[in-house]
Write an enzyme that holds these catalytic residues in place. Structure first.
Site, PDB file in Angstrom:
ATOM      1  CE  LYS A  48       0.233  -2.003   0.511  1.00  0.00           C
ATOM      2  NZ  LYS A  48      -0.093  -2.858  -0.004  1.00  0.00           N
ATOM      3  CG  ASP A  49       3.706  -3.692  10.059  1.00  0.00           C
ATOM      4  OD1 ASP A  49       4.255  -4.068   9.370  1.00  0.00           O
ATOM      5  OD2 ASP A  49       4.265  -3.275  11.761  1.00  0.00           O
TER       6      ASP A  49
END
Length: 345
Positions: A48-49
């Site tokens: 999700k970064d």
């Protein structure tokens, strides 16, 4: 300080270019070669970064953010952590509506990152005002100068993986990938990565992993939203009780459902057989691949890439806790050898 090779300007420079490692023991009964893309190696410990940085920087380019802005999002934990991390570096406030299904570890991490957290009941309908979807919408409406990330319905989610994850996998496998196995939650990872890979080679099979209790598999196969498919399940970040517009169902070749129990045991087995400490959804992805393999999906020429979404440290109070596993009844039907702990007095 002058520039030095190997020193990053800030932690955001470390996002992406995650390693890929061959699986050896846990898939050795199946034909072909299997590789894990370790997204837990991102600085925020999850894939999700990638979307957090891409969506926020896209908003900056459009002039939607200023130094007093607030980032708001719906999350099962990982996206929230990534958004909080990016917000710290860029100077934004962060408010998160989190599912109560999220592990205590995730919620504590979000608080430690300085985010304001609203924990919402997991097992309510998506349009219930208490759901984390609706709470995030309300918070956005009530908070001046805020931006709602809206990952389930934001095309930039998939675009982030089209621009990064897909090219990385293609390069790391020298274009020899034949199958991609990935979880589908928002659908951004599987859809964006698949789009890039299919453009390179339309013959690559895209194999989605869904959860029992989710509607994605049946919707993919029939185009029908069947509310009777929906019931509570424990895996985080996998499956849905709504249809995310980010998901490109046409580009996904198959879906396979996995259970809470088998996914938990498979994640723990991954640690003791491959020394890869991955998260609950990673266990689900591996379990999905094993089920696909049992169906004869792969042959000796298969080069299968599994995307492991996050790190096992996020689940110490869940699947890596013997007490939690016992409470769920997961040790009732399947006994698993555990390392012994002896306290010396």
């Amino acid at each position: 300080m002058k520039e030095h090779k190997g020193i990053s300007h800030n932690i955001l420079d470390l996002i992406g270019n995650t390693p890929m490692v061959q699986l050896n023991r846990i898939t050795n009964h199946l034909p072909g070669e299997f590789y894990a893309k370790l997204e837990g190696s991102n600085p925020g410990h999850s894939m999700k970064d990638r979307i957090a940085l891409h969506i926020i920087e896209s908003a900056e380019e459009k002039g939607l953010l200023n130094p007093d802005s607030t980032i708001i999002e719906t999350t099962s934990g990982n996206t929230g952590f990534s958004l909080a991390m990016v917000s710290i570096i860029k100077g934004y406030k962060c408010i998160l509506a989190v599912s109560s299904k999220s592990s205590k570890d995730k919620i504590d991490m979000l608080k430690a990152m300085g985010a304001k957290v609203y924990v919402c009941p997991a097992h309510v309908k998506a349009d219930d005002p208490r759901s984390y979807y609706e709470v995030a919408k309300r918070l956005h409406a009530e908070t001046a100068n805020s931006v709602y990330i809206n990952q389930y319905f934001n095309a930039l989610n998939a675009e982030a993986h089209y621009k990064s994850t897909g090219p990385e996998i293609w390069e790391q496998t020298n274009g020899e990938i034949t199958h991609l196995v990935a979880a589908s939650g928002t659908g951004g990872t599987i859809s964006g990565t698949a789009k890039f890979l299919k453009e390179k080679n339309p013959g690559i099979k895209i194999l989605g992993v869904d959860a029992f209790g989710s509607i994605l598999k049946k919707f993919h196969e029939t185009g029908e939203f069947d509310s009777k498919e929906i019931y509570p399940y424990r895996i985080e970040g996998l499956g849905k009780n709504l249809i995310p517009t980010v998901t490109d169902f046409d580009i996904i070749d198959n879906f396979e459902k996995v259970s809470d129990e088998t996914s938990a045991h498979t994640a723990r087995e991954l640690v003791v057989k491959e020394a890869i400490f991955a998260g609950y959804t990673s266990g689900a992805v591996l379990q999905g691949a094993l089920q696909y393999g049992a169906q004869g999906m792969f042959d000796a020429n298969s080069r299968v890439v599994l995307i492991f979404p996050d790190h096992g440290s996020r689940y110490m109070s869940k699947i890596y806790s013997d007490d939690w596993m016992q409470e769920q009844g997961f040790f009732d039907t399947q006994k698993q050898a555990q390392a012994e702990v002896e306290f010396i007095k």
